[in-house]
Every structure is written in C-alpha cells, then in structure tokens.
Scaffold this active site. Structure first.
Site, PDB file in Angstrom:
ATOM      1  N   GLU A 105      35.781   1.802  48.930  1.00  0.00           N
ATOM      2  CA  GLU A 105      35.955   0.607  49.320  1.00  0.00           C
ATOM      3  C   GLU A 105      36.197   0.602  50.789  1.00  0.00           C
ATOM      4  OE1 GLU A 105      38.528  -1.356  46.665  1.00  0.00           O
ATOM      5  OE2 GLU A 105      40.187  -1.078  48.101  1.00  0.00           O
ATOM      6  N   HIS A 142      43.471  -5.680  48.320  1.00  0.00           N
ATOM      7  CA  HIS A 142      44.253  -4.287  48.408  1.00  0.00           C
ATOM      8  C   HIS A 142      44.593  -4.170  49.800  1.00  0.00           C
ATOM      9  CE1 HIS A 142      41.601  -2.071  45.003  1.00  0.00           C
ATOM     10  NE2 HIS A 142      42.727  -2.947  44.516  1.00  0.00           N
TER      11      HIS A 142
END
Lengths: 289, 377
Positions: free
Chosen positions: A210, A248
């Site tokens: 990611e 995150h």
C-alpha cells in the site's frame, strides 16, 4: 514445509486472560495450533480453558517448551512484553497489538536486534497462518486452503480478500503473513520473500502493498536479484490524496515518496505481475502456475 | 497530527528551545494596546500549507499602522485553499546565518534520522537535489540515542559557524529530546538561525504521533485547536476513521487497506469516492449505524458502498447496524452491500429479511463497486 510456523510450533500467549487474547487464542487452538501457555503477571498458576498461565514468558518457555509468543498486551505495555518474549528465547514473536507509539516500536526493534536473534512479526498485524498446520493470530482460517502460494501483505482485511480470491479458484496457500502497516514493522517484505524463496512448498508468491514508505520499492529490488518464483502484486491507495493519513500510520504519501505509481513501476520493472484490482489476484496466479 | 507553527513553538518553549518573543491572535481585538513586543514585527499566517510567504501570508511591520494593515489583509486570506483564521506576531530577528535541522524516523533503516544543513531558509528538497553535499544525514539508534560527539561532528560536517558550537549543541540536543520524549513524528526547524539574540528557532514544523496521546496531556489541547470538517468530528466521536474526499460515492469498509482498495476499485469503474471510512476491527452494530448517519448528512453523496471482509469484524453485526440505520426509512441513495468472511451467511440472512428497497446485495467487491458507481450517476 510452510514458513515460520507449522504443526510443531508451540505458542505462549501474552495477555491470554484479556478478552481479545482469550478469544483468538482459543480459536487458534480449535484450529489445531499448539497453544501451550499464557502469561499474566500475578496470575501464575491459574489456567484459561486448560491452558496454564505463568507470571513470565521465561517461566512459560521453561515449563512448556513454547517457541513462539503471540502478544495481545495493550499499547502502553506492549514494548516491555515484546522485549520480555525476546529475552525468554522465543524464535518468533507475533505482536497483534494496535496503537503502539512509534518511538516504542523503534526502540523495541533496535533492542531486539542488538540483543537477540528473535524474529518479530508486527506490531499491528493480523499474524500468520500455515493452512492445515497452525494459525497464530486473528486471520479467519475458514477462507484459507492448504497449498502452494505464499501470501504476504501490509494490510489485514486486504490479505483476507486476496486469500479468498485464491481459495475461490481452488488455489491453496503455504503460509499467509500480515506484516502490519505500522511505521516500524519487525519483519519486512524482504524477510518474508527470502523465506518463501527457500521454502519447498511455496511455488508462487502474492505480495500486497500500500502507499507510504518505501518497503515495496525495496522489495522490488530484492525480487529482481534473489526471487526466482513468480510474484503477483497489488498496491492499495492509487487514488488516495497526498498528505492524508488513511488509517494505517504507514499509509501516508508525502511529496512524491511512497506513491502507488512509484511502487507499481518498481515492481513491474522487477518482473512482478502487478494487478490493478485485488479481485484479479487469483486469476493472475492461476495463469502463472 | 500536524501542528500549526504557533503550537509547535509552544512545545519548543516547554523544552526551553529559543523562539522569538510573540503573541498569537485570532482577530484584531486580540491585539491589546500594551502588548510588550518591540517593532519591527513579523505577521505570520497560521496555515498548514507550504509557500505561505510567497502567497503574501508573511509580512513585516515597522510600526503600529503597518501592523494593523497587515493583520487586516492576512486574516481571512485564502492560501492554497486554506483560510487564514489566526496569526502569530513575532519580534523580527536580526539574522546572521540561517540553518536547517530536522528529526524524523527513517522507516527503511528503522532508525531516527537527523538532517542538518548550513543552507537554511530555503526549500530543503531543493538543497537535497541541487547540492546534496550540503545536507548532512545522521542515523541515530533508537535504543542508544544521540550523544555529544555525534552532535559536535554533525555541526562540523555541516559547516555551521563554530563560534556558536556550544549554543548549537544545546539547541540540537533539546530538539532531539522533544522529538523522542515528546513523541513527535517530525520536528523540523527551517530556519534555525543565529541571530543577535542567540541561536533561535524561527519557524516550526512539528507532527505528533497520536498513538502516544495517552502519555501527553497537551496533545488533546492541540487536537482541539485544529479545525476539521464537522462530519470528521462526528465520525471520530463514534470511533470511525473518516476522511472527507471530493467524489460522490460514499464508502464504508473495515480495515484501512481494504477501504483504500475500495476507493481504487470505485475509481477503476469510473466513480469517485466521497470519503474514506474505516469502521475498524471488531466493529459493533452501532458503529455501522453511525457511519451511515455520517453519510446521510453529506450532500455530495449520491450512492453508498459498504464493503466488509469479516475477520475480527462479524458480518451479522454489520448487517444489524445496516438494518438499524435503514429500516422503515426512505433512503436518499442506493446502498450497495458486500459481505464476506466471518458470519457473512448470517449477515446476508438478516439483510434479506429486512430488505430496504434501495439496498443492493453484491456477491463480490468488483460487482459491488460497479453497482455503486452506476447508482451514483
């Protein structure tokens, strides 16, 4: 063979007496994982559903031969717990705890590296599962199937999505590993790729990344030099606006660093088949093996 | 969480790091007659965006009249989409040299990184590109820390003025202490200046690690001072991780990676996400209900996609939350639901028994995204 955990893995759970710790430890045990001990300072001598509790990890290791620690301790005490498991001589620590301050993560990693040879997975990770053998963590084992594809990912639920796509096409997995999305993860993509490359059971690899950081770019370099097995990859966050923290702690793009397109380009140049949609992972692997 | 300059300097003061004497104002009326600042003064727009100087957000005032003029012109000004709501007014410094210093975490090395340069006061990325030899990079072991020899060597290597080595050493150590003990993700001073009043931090760029909020009371105060959209505020109070974006497809999912990916797949099918909303792991029915409430209040939303892959999160609870939020209501938009993983069968059963006519059940993430994009047009 699988990597890091198998049917011989013996797990001590730090925080077994807590709600989350108990729920997942028992679930892991039901799956067949050898959950041999739990720890909780001051509660040594008690037990949870037949699992003995010890005051310290050192005691637990001595008495039960545990070689893997799974940590569910709250963020404020997680660093100490992980260091304790390292000192006790565990081979692997799986730290599930979410929300540990970055400074604690950095110190913890540095101290473990200086003083021990233990491998740390996480923090803030879903753990790992070697289907048919052992599940250490919070992954839903129902969606897995024993087989030959190694899966490694920075994201929890996206790992499930990828595993689900594989299993739906009757493609099994050797080991599925979530390395976590925090700023200072223990094991990196490279550590896991190295293990998959060596593992006889693993024939192909799925790597899910990611935005943020440069772990995917570093993995791409490693793959081009050292990985002979086919790799399929997917990078989340192509459309994420820069400067925003997407859940995150790691998933933030600053400037041109860590963008999805830079990662996709690096991986493609390393010969990796990068798909643009997680639902295409299964099909891409099917075509490769 | 990124702080405003005045908040960063407030932290600097707590660590005895020199900053110019200043006052902070939200309006002209905050400026009292007997402020004890000495002219000339610098009026600085408090916005979290680079290039405010070039945009006219920093001005020098030699007297009271100029000060009032600048306050009037800068307050309310729009700088790259950021409205100026407050100002920092500082005594101007007589600058002898301008340096750059920052502390951050180097993720690939898993160590702290100190960067130091004699080329301060300009865009540091340009320095890094055009004359990399002028930017000194020192990696610091998080367990061993920064010692005195490393600081002295860095000052010499960066070719800073050695007449001030003791003062520089002291401020560098204080900044490092703020970075570590203060749980900052970033501490950057550009410029760190040698002035007639000594070594001073003329600007501040500080970002806080909110995971450490439990050991820093002041983080709460700073957070309350930073304006965020109402929808984000409400979502946060409900335990949602919500970020407003500028599209029309409302997105709700579990897990940051899956939600980010959902944004991407919606874009692939020609749509644009109105938001990022992560209900987190192990969400209860109320959390899902709250997420839908947030989207109901967003005017731009024309369809909604709920994409859940249950692990810790149970799909039956998600379904209950959806029913609670939609049952007997006239929904403003089509609501596409995809449930997979833990208890998805039970979840789908709950939905099918209470089906609102605007709800569309999708079997896969891809189909769900397509349906949501179609529904948004």
């Amino acid at each position: 063979m699988a990597v890091f955990i198998d049917e011989h893995t013996k797990v001590v759970v730090q925080g077994l007496t807590g709600r989350e710790g108990k729920f997942h430890a028992l679930r892991n045990r039901d799956y067949g994982t050898k959950v041999v001990a739990g720890t909780r300072p001051g509660k040594g001598g008690e037990e949870v559903e037949g699992i003995p509790i010890f005051n310290t990890v050192i005691d637990a290791v001595k008495e039960t031969g545990a070689n893997t620690a799974m940590t569910f301790v709250p963020p404020a005490f997680a660093m100490e717990a992980v260091l304790e498991a390292g000192e006790a001589g565990c081979d692997l620590i799986v730290c599930i705890t979410e929300g540990i301050p970055a400074k604690d993560e950095a110190r913890m990693y540095d101290l473990l590296k200086r003083n021990t040879t233990v491998k740390l997975l996480g923090p803030n990770c879903p753990g790992l599962i070697s289907p048919g053998k052992s599940n250490v963590g919070i992954m839903p084992h129902e969606i897995t199937k024993e087989g030959n594809v190694g899966v490694v990912s920075r994201s929890g639920t996206l790992t499930y999505q990828a595993v689900h796509e594989l299993t739906r096409l009757q493609i099994g997995q050797s080991t599925c590993i979530g390395i976590g999305g925090d700023p200072v993860p223990g094991m990196s993509f490279i550590d896991v790729l190295e293990a998959f490359e060596k593992d006889e059971q693993t024939q192909a690899i799925v790597m899910i990344g990611e935005i943020g950081g440069s772990a995917e770019e570093e993995a791409a370099q490693y793959i081009s030099k050292f990985v002979s097995k086919p790799v399929v990859s997917y990078i989340a966050g192509v459309t994420a606006p820069p400067g925003k923290k997407m859940g995150h702690a790691g998933a933030i793009v600053s400037g041109n660093m860590g963008t999805a397109s830079a990662k996709i380009e690096a991986l493609t140049n390393a010969g990796v088949n990068v798909v643009n949609n997680p639902t295409k992972i299964g099909q891409a692997i099917k075509e490769l093996i | 969480m990124n702080l405003f300059e005045y908040q960063g300097k407030d932290l600097y003061k707590k660590y005895s790091i020199n900053t110019p004497k200043s006052i902070y104002i939200n309006s002209m009326s905050d400026l009292t007659e007997n402020h004890d600042l000495n002219f000339p003064l610098v009026v600085k727009a408090q916005v979290q965006v680079g290039g405010r100087g070039k945009a006219g957000g920093i001005k020098l005032a030699k007297n009271k009249q100029e000060l009032e003029e600048h306050i009037n012109s800068i307050l309310g000004m729009d700088i790259k989409g950021h409205k100026v709501q407050s100002l920092l007014i500082e005594e101007a410094s007589e600058i002898l040299s301008e340096y750059y210093i920052s502390f951050t975490l180097d993720r690939s090395e898993k160590k702290y990184l100190m960067m130091l340069s004699s080329k301060g006061g300009m865009d540091i990325e340009e320095v890094a590109e055009n004359s990399p030899e002028d930017l000194i990079k020192i990696h610091i072991s998080p367990s061993l820390g920064l010692d005195s020899n490393m600081i002295n060597q860095a000052i010499k290597d960066a070719k800073l003025n050695l007449d001030y080595i003791d003062e520089l050493h002291e401020i560098i150590y204080k900044l490092y202490t703020l970075f570590t003990e203060g749980d900052c993700d970033l501490v950057e001073v550009n410029p760190l200046a040698i002035t007639k009043q000594g070594v001073t931090a003329l600007d501040s760029k500080v970002s806080l690690d909110m995971n450490a909020i439990y050991r820093h009371e002041e983080f709460i105060k700073y957070e309350e001072e930073i304006p965020i959209p109402e929808s984000e505020k409400f979502a946060k109070s409900k335990g949602l991780n919500f970020i407003k974006l500028d599209g029309s497809v409302g997105i709700i999912g579990n897990g940051a990676g899956l939600v980010m990916s959902t944004l991407d797949v919606v874009a692939e099918h020609g749509g644009k996400a109105a938001n990022f909303c992560d209900i987190g792991g192990g969400a209860k029915a109320e959390t899902v209900t709250a997420a839908l409430e947030v989207l109901e209040s967003e005017k731009e939303v024309t369809s909604v996609l709920i994409n859940i892959f249950g692990g810790i999160t149970r799909c039956d609870l998600v379904a209950e939350g959806i029913v609670e939020a939609t049952n007997g209501k006239e929904l403003k938009w089509p609501l596409v639901v995809r449930l997979d993983g833990t208890n998805s069968k039970e979840g789908l059963e709950i939905l099918s028994k209470n089906l609102n006519e605007k709800i569309i059940i999708s079997e896969s993430m891809d189909d769900a995204a397509k349906a949501a994009v179609k529904g948004s047009k």
